[in-house]
Design a protein around this motif. Structure first.
Motif, PDB file in Angstrom:
ATOM      1  N   ARG A 163       0.847  -1.194   0.000  1.00 16.99           N
ATOM      2  CA  ARG A 163       0.000   0.000   0.000  1.00 16.99           C
ATOM      3  C   ARG A 163       0.876   1.235   0.000  1.00 16.99           C
ATOM      4  O   ARG A 163       2.037   1.194   0.397  1.00 16.99           O
ATOM      5  CB  ARG A 163      -0.928   0.024   1.217  1.00 16.99           C
ATOM      6  CG  ARG A 163      -0.214   0.034   2.567  1.00 16.99           C
ATOM      7  CD  ARG A 163      -1.176   0.245   3.726  1.00 16.99           C
ATOM      8  NE  ARG A 163      -1.869   1.504   3.626  1.00 16.99           N
ATOM      9  CZ  ARG A 163      -1.378   2.664   4.049  1.00 16.99           C
ATOM     10  NH1 ARG A 163      -0.178   2.721   4.596  1.00 16.99           N
ATOM     11  NH2 ARG A 163      -2.075   3.767   3.921  1.00 16.99           N
ATOM     12  N   VAL A 170      -1.408   8.553  -6.968  1.00 15.48           N
ATOM     13  CA  VAL A 170      -1.458   7.480  -7.961  1.00 15.48           C
ATOM     14  C   VAL A 170      -1.367   6.138  -7.240  1.00 15.48           C
ATOM     15  O   VAL A 170      -0.540   5.957  -6.353  1.00 15.48           O
ATOM     16  CB  VAL A 170      -0.290   7.593  -8.964  1.00 15.48           C
ATOM     17  CG1 VAL A 170      -0.324   6.440  -9.959  1.00 15.48           C
ATOM     18  CG2 VAL A 170      -0.336   8.924  -9.703  1.00 15.48           C
ATOM     19  N   GLN A 171      -2.220   5.213  -7.614  1.00 21.90           N
ATOM     20  CA  GLN A 171      -2.169   3.863  -7.069  1.00 21.90           C
ATOM     21  C   GLN A 171      -1.812   2.887  -8.183  1.00 21.90           C
ATOM     22  O   GLN A 171      -2.059   3.150  -9.370  1.00 21.90           O
ATOM     23  CB  GLN A 171      -3.517   3.467  -6.452  1.00 21.90           C
ATOM     24  CG  GLN A 171      -3.947   4.337  -5.284  1.00 21.90           C
ATOM     25  CD  GLN A 171      -3.051   4.199  -4.071  1.00 21.90           C
ATOM     26  OE1 GLN A 171      -2.437   3.156  -3.852  1.00 21.90           O
ATOM     27  NE2 GLN A 171      -2.970   5.259  -3.265  1.00 21.90           N
ATOM     28  N   ARG A 172      -1.211   1.784  -7.827  1.00 26.48           N
ATOM     29  CA  ARG A 172      -0.903   0.761  -8.834  1.00 26.48           C
ATOM     30  C   ARG A 172      -2.188   0.172  -9.386  1.00 26.48           C
ATOM     31  O   ARG A 172      -3.157  -0.036  -8.651  1.00 26.48           O
ATOM     32  CB  ARG A 172      -0.046  -0.350  -8.228  1.00 26.48           C
ATOM     33  CG  ARG A 172       1.388   0.056  -7.971  1.00 26.48           C
ATOM     34  CD  ARG A 172       2.217  -1.131  -7.523  1.00 26.48           C
ATOM     35  NE  ARG A 172       2.503  -2.043  -8.611  1.00 26.48           N
ATOM     36  CZ  ARG A 172       3.733  -2.475  -8.915  1.00 26.48           C
ATOM     37  NH1 ARG A 172       4.765  -2.059  -8.212  1.00 26.48           N
ATOM     38  NH2 ARG A 172       3.926  -3.314  -9.897  1.00 26.48           N
ATOM     39  N   THR A 173      -2.181  -0.115 -10.668  1.00 29.23           N
ATOM     40  CA  THR A 173      -3.373  -0.682 -11.302  1.00 29.23           C
ATOM     41  C   THR A 173      -3.230  -2.175 -11.584  1.00 29.23           C
ATOM     42  O   THR A 173      -4.180  -2.812 -12.002  1.00 29.23           O
ATOM     43  CB  THR A 173      -3.659   0.042 -12.636  1.00 29.23           C
ATOM     44  OG1 THR A 173      -2.502  -0.072 -13.497  1.00 29.23           O
ATOM     45  CG2 THR A 173      -3.956   1.520 -12.390  1.00 29.23           C
ATOM     46  N   ASP A 174      -2.000  -2.716 -11.318  1.00 29.26           N
ATOM     47  CA  ASP A 174      -1.778  -4.124 -11.630  1.00 29.26           C
ATOM     48  C   ASP A 174      -1.945  -5.029 -10.422  1.00 29.26           C
ATOM     49  O   ASP A 174      -1.760  -6.244 -10.508  1.00 29.26           O
ATOM     50  CB  ASP A 174      -0.383  -4.318 -12.241  1.00 29.26           C
ATOM     51  CG  ASP A 174       0.745  -3.885 -11.301  1.00 29.26           C
ATOM     52  OD1 ASP A 174       0.445  -3.478 -10.156  1.00 29.26           O
ATOM     53  OD2 ASP A 174       1.913  -3.953 -11.719  1.00 29.26           O
ATOM     54  N   GLY A 175      -2.318  -4.442  -9.261  1.00 32.13           N
ATOM     55  CA  GLY A 175      -2.515  -5.244  -8.063  1.00 32.13           C
ATOM     56  C   GLY A 175      -1.233  -5.712  -7.408  1.00 32.13           C
ATOM     57  O   GLY A 175      -1.276  -6.474  -6.440  1.00 32.13           O
ATOM     58  N   ASP A 178       4.767  -2.360  -4.692  1.00 31.62           N
ATOM     59  CA  ASP A 178       5.967  -1.593  -4.992  1.00 31.62           C
ATOM     60  C   ASP A 178       7.145  -2.312  -4.340  1.00 31.62           C
ATOM     61  O   ASP A 178       7.014  -2.846  -3.234  1.00 31.62           O
ATOM     62  CB  ASP A 178       5.866  -0.177  -4.419  1.00 31.62           C
ATOM     63  CG  ASP A 178       4.741   0.632  -5.060  1.00 31.62           C
ATOM     64  OD1 ASP A 178       4.499   0.458  -6.273  1.00 31.62           O
ATOM     65  OD2 ASP A 178       4.114   1.430  -4.341  1.00 31.62           O
ATOM     66  N   SER A 266       2.760   4.108 -12.941  1.00 31.27           N
ATOM     67  CA  SER A 266       2.090   4.387 -11.666  1.00 31.27           C
ATOM     68  C   SER A 266       3.031   4.982 -10.628  1.00 31.27           C
ATOM     69  O   SER A 266       2.841   4.802  -9.434  1.00 31.27           O
ATOM     70  CB  SER A 266       1.443   3.109 -11.115  1.00 31.27           C
ATOM     71  OG  SER A 266       2.424   2.130 -10.830  1.00 31.27           O
TER      72      SER A 266
END
Length: 284
Positions: A163, A170-175, A178, A266
């Motif tokens: 998280r 911006v949040q990750r879109t691939d689930g 990081d 992202s």
């Protein structure tokens, strides 16, 4: 608290490359109870506090007291609004419920695989210890939404982050998670690795001290990596641990390299990348 039990002790065997094995006699450590965290603190000018563990504190634990007390202390920290860091040393499985209550889980390669196996996540699909440990850390982080820091010996360390700080643009879109990788700190002329005993403790201590100071996560990782490396340049668990002054200068002069995988398209804004390290833990 005091007890009539003998003081805990450890016998350490170090091989020619500086790697170690440790045999521990727990002694009085087995008398520790999580309830001690909530005992009234000493009376000062403002009177006695309700307990030693309060909101905003950082509770750091290892696995050298009864495991049930570790789990109970994690729950107490969550209830008090404190930040909870668990270094799974010595290695052992950690219950799912405990992992879900942590802010940071810190493990080495072998500890990562032990916790991973206890989560019932299957094989990592790699025969390489470092690659497998990193895959295990990412899987633990993704399943339990806990930030996992895995130390990788000469290859440095990595923070697996499920998280981003609250309000991140911006949040990750691939689930995915990081992954913030930090190299092992470079040695100075004439330095060499002599003894890895205490390197993990130095890493964890420096990491938590940097968290408490409000440093960004990448700075926490650099300071931790540097402390861990410097600790290996002297024989014994304490002789090589750097002071804050030495650590400050070393990070300025020879900072470890940091590389971050944010996922495709992202990358967050600079303000969020520079957020305090604690912001990457569990929301309070």
């Amino acid at each position: 608290a005091r007890t009539d039990a003998p003081t805990g002790c450890a016998a350490v065997v170090v091989d020619a490359s500086g790697e170690n094995q440790i045999c521990v006699g727990s002694g009085a450590n087995l008398s520790v109870r999580a309830s001690q965290l909530m005992a009234p603190a000493s009376v000062g000018s403002g009177g006695a506090r309700p307990g030693m563990l309060t909101a905003g504190d950082i509770l750091l634990q290892q696995m050298e007291i009864p495991h049930a007390e570790v789990w109970a202390a994690v729950a107490l920290a969550r209830g008090a609004g404190a930040h909870s860091v668990l270094n799974v040393a010595p290695a052992a499985p950690v219950p799912d419920a405990v992992l879900c209550d942590l802010d940071f889980l810190i493990v080495n390669e072998h500890e990562a695989l032990e916790v991973y196996a206890g989560c019932g996540l299957g094989g990592t699909g790699s025969g390489d210890l470092v690659v497998g440990a990193l895959a295990a850390a990412i899987a633990i982080a993704a399943k339990h939404h806990v930030a996992v820091i895995v130390t990788l010996g000469a290859r440095g360390a990595a923070a697996c982050l499920p998280r981003r700080p609250s309000g991140c643009d911006v949040q990750r879109t691939d689930g995915g998670c990081d992954v913030m990788s930090v190299s092992a700190a470079p040695l100075t002329a004439g330095e060499k690795i002599l003894d890895t005993v205490g390197a993990g403790d130095a890493f964890v201590g420096a990491f938590c001290a940097a968290l408490a100071s409000g440093s960004p996560l990448h700075v926490c990782m650099q300071r931790a990596s540097t402390a861990g490396t410097v600790a290996c340049t002297a024989v014994g668990a304490q002789a090589g641990v750097p002071s804050q002054v030495v650590l400050d200068q070393r990070v300025i002069d020879r900072p470890p390299e940091v590389v971050i995988d944010w996922g495709i398209g992202s990358e967050p804004a600079l303000a969020h990348r520079e957020a305090p390290g604690l912001a990457w833990g569990r929301e309070k």
